[in-house]
Design an enzyme around this catalytic site. Structure first.
Site, PDB file in Angstrom:
ATOM      1  N   ASN A 134      -7.357  -2.251  14.364  1.00  0.00           N
ATOM      2  CA  ASN A 134      -8.880  -2.434  14.043  1.00  0.00           C
ATOM      3  C   ASN A 134      -8.679  -3.683  13.094  1.00  0.00           C
ATOM      4  O   ASN A 134      -9.874  -3.964  12.725  1.00  0.00           O
ATOM      5  CB  ASN A 134      -9.385  -1.397  13.239  1.00  0.00           C
ATOM      6  CG  ASN A 134      -8.623  -0.909  11.942  1.00  0.00           C
ATOM      7  OD1 ASN A 134      -7.832  -1.707  11.572  1.00  0.00           O
ATOM      8  ND2 ASN A 134      -8.934   0.063  11.371  1.00  0.00           N
TER       9      ASN A 134
ATOM     10  N   GLU B 292      -9.634  -1.647   5.459  1.00  0.00           N
ATOM     11  CA  GLU B 292     -10.226  -1.325   6.579  1.00  0.00           C
ATOM     12  C   GLU B 292     -11.718  -2.041   6.878  1.00  0.00           C
ATOM     13  O   GLU B 292     -12.142  -2.708   5.833  1.00  0.00           O
ATOM     14  CB  GLU B 292     -10.823   0.322   6.661  1.00  0.00           C
ATOM     15  CG  GLU B 292      -9.490   1.232   6.232  1.00  0.00           C
ATOM     16  CD  GLU B 292      -8.628   1.221   7.821  1.00  0.00           C
ATOM     17  OE1 GLU B 292      -8.239   0.300   8.438  1.00  0.00           O
ATOM     18  OE2 GLU B 292      -8.199   2.490   7.951  1.00  0.00           O
TER      19      GLU B 292
ATOM     20  N   HIS C 187      -7.185  -4.421  10.389  1.00  0.00           N
ATOM     21  CA  HIS C 187      -7.039  -3.957   9.005  1.00  0.00           C
ATOM     22  C   HIS C 187      -5.744  -4.901   8.410  1.00  0.00           C
ATOM     23  O   HIS C 187      -4.569  -5.181   9.438  1.00  0.00           O
ATOM     24  CB  HIS C 187      -6.935  -2.679   8.529  1.00  0.00           C
ATOM     25  CG  HIS C 187      -5.775  -1.788   8.911  1.00  0.00           C
ATOM     26  ND1 HIS C 187      -5.817  -0.524   9.114  1.00  0.00           N
ATOM     27  CD2 HIS C 187      -4.335  -2.243   9.112  1.00  0.00           C
ATOM     28  CE1 HIS C 187      -4.516  -0.082   9.246  1.00  0.00           C
ATOM     29  NE2 HIS C 187      -3.667  -1.178   9.404  1.00  0.00           N
TER      30      HIS C 187
ATOM     31  N   ASP D  33       0.683  -1.430   0.147  1.00  0.00           N
ATOM     32  CA  ASP D  33       0.003   0.014   0.081  1.00  0.00           C
ATOM     33  C   ASP D  33       0.769   1.182  -0.021  1.00  0.00           C
ATOM     34  O   ASP D  33       1.943   1.205  -0.082  1.00  0.00           O
ATOM     35  CB  ASP D  33      -1.074  -0.029   1.268  1.00  0.00           C
ATOM     36  CG  ASP D  33      -0.167  -0.272   2.612  1.00  0.00           C
ATOM     37  OD1 ASP D  33       1.066  -0.433   2.706  1.00  0.00           O
ATOM     38  OD2 ASP D  33      -1.060  -0.760   3.324  1.00  0.00           O
TER      39      ASP D  33
HETATM   40  P1  PGA Z   1       2.231  -0.952  12.720  1.00  0.00           P
HETATM   41  O1  PGA Z   1       0.987  -0.868  11.509  1.00  0.00           O
HETATM   42  O2  PGA Z   1       3.474  -2.141  12.179  1.00  0.00           O
HETATM   43  O3  PGA Z   1       3.064   0.315  12.496  1.00  0.00           O
HETATM   44  O4  PGA Z   1       1.552  -1.481  14.072  1.00  0.00           O
HETATM   45  C1  PGA Z   1       0.484  -1.882  11.213  1.00  0.00           C
HETATM   46  C2  PGA Z   1      -0.589  -1.824  10.262  1.00  0.00           C
HETATM   47  O5  PGA Z   1      -1.158  -0.711  10.488  1.00  0.00           O
HETATM   48  O6  PGA Z   1      -1.058  -2.755   9.442  1.00  0.00           O
END
Ligand code: PGA
Length: 248
Positions: A136, A143, A138, A67
């Site tokens: 959450n 999302e 995702h 992404d």
């Molecule tokens: P993070 O993000 O590794 O910074 O916790 C993970 C994500 O949002 O997929």
């Protein structure tokens, strides 16, 4: 799905680097799916270390990232492009032309989504995809929503994600509101998936992913249906799980 609990993030990084090392030995021209965020950083450090020790050769490896924020040029230090070069690509012998990230700055983003989807498809398929997980649930920037997404698409980030990611920006206003992401179907096509979760903020999402129903309201729960998905957790991220859902 296999669930493995480790003492700490470094043990997860070593295990993941072992998997990557085995894959590259078996298939030097393999295709890796990569993620950004804090979670994969120890794994990237371990990959760099093994490259420096002569144990890993990335000269034929291809990578495809999940992404990118919309509107951030590559030179912006918060872009995922910048992140990947800073944290991995510039420190290993990967060829620039073999690294692929979705662009967040195309004039026609909707048509560009199809271009990136095709690029991933034409890679011959992702052999190993690394994933983090949002608080959450995702994966990528897919999302929670009513349906599982399919292909590469544009998403509006939820308030929860904007709040979680503001730590990388000067203030919350600077966090982009939109992003381009591989779809759930794009991700699920990978031969093997390794999802890493560390820290207590991930414990609820991890519980829902592993012990809850398969639902687009917890996008990572789709991994229950993947033929070869490993969920690697530290003790804090595994805190809400019952022993019987853990494989080792
Ligand atoms: P993070 O993000 O590794 O910074 O916790 C993970 C994500 O949002 O997929």
């Amino acid at each position: 799905m296999k669930v493995k609990v480790f003492q700490d993030a470094q043990s997860i990084a070593e295990y993941t680097a072992d998997q990557i090392q085995k894959l590259i030995k078996r298939k030097p021209e393999c295709v890796l799916g990569l993620a950004t965020g804090s979670t994969p950083v120890p794994t990237y450090r371990e990959m760099i270390k093994r490259y420096e020790q002569g144990k890993l050769d990335f000269s034929q490896v291809k990578t495809y990232n999940l992404d990118e924020y919309l509107g951030l040029p590559k030179e912006n230090s918060q872009s995922f492009y910048y992140f990947m070069w800073e944290n991995l690509f510039s420190k290993i012998n990967i060829l620039k032309e073999n690294t692929h990230l979705p662009s967040g700055t195309e004039a026609d983003m909707e048509s560009y989504c199809k271009v990136y989807e095709k690029q991933v498809e034409q890679s011959g398929g992702i052999d190993l995809h690394l994933l983090g997980i949002g608080n959450n649930g995702h994966i990528g920037f897919n999302e929670p929503e009513e349906n599982f997404s399919q292909h590469v698409h544009i998403v509006s980030l939820t308030q929860e994600t904007i709040q979680a990611n503001k730590r990388f920006f000067e203030n919350v206003q600077q966090v982009p509101r939109k992003a381009i992401t591989m779809g759930i179907e794009t991700i699920m096509k990978a031969e093997k998936i390794i999802l890493i979760a560390t820290g207590k903020a991930k414990a609820k999402a991890v519980y829902d992913t592993i012990s809850g129903p398969v639902t687009p309201w917890c996008p990572a729960s789709i991994l229950q249906r993947h033929k070869d998905a490993e969920i690697l957790l530290d003790l804090e991220a595994a805190a809400l799980l019952k022993d019987e859902s853990i494989n080792c």
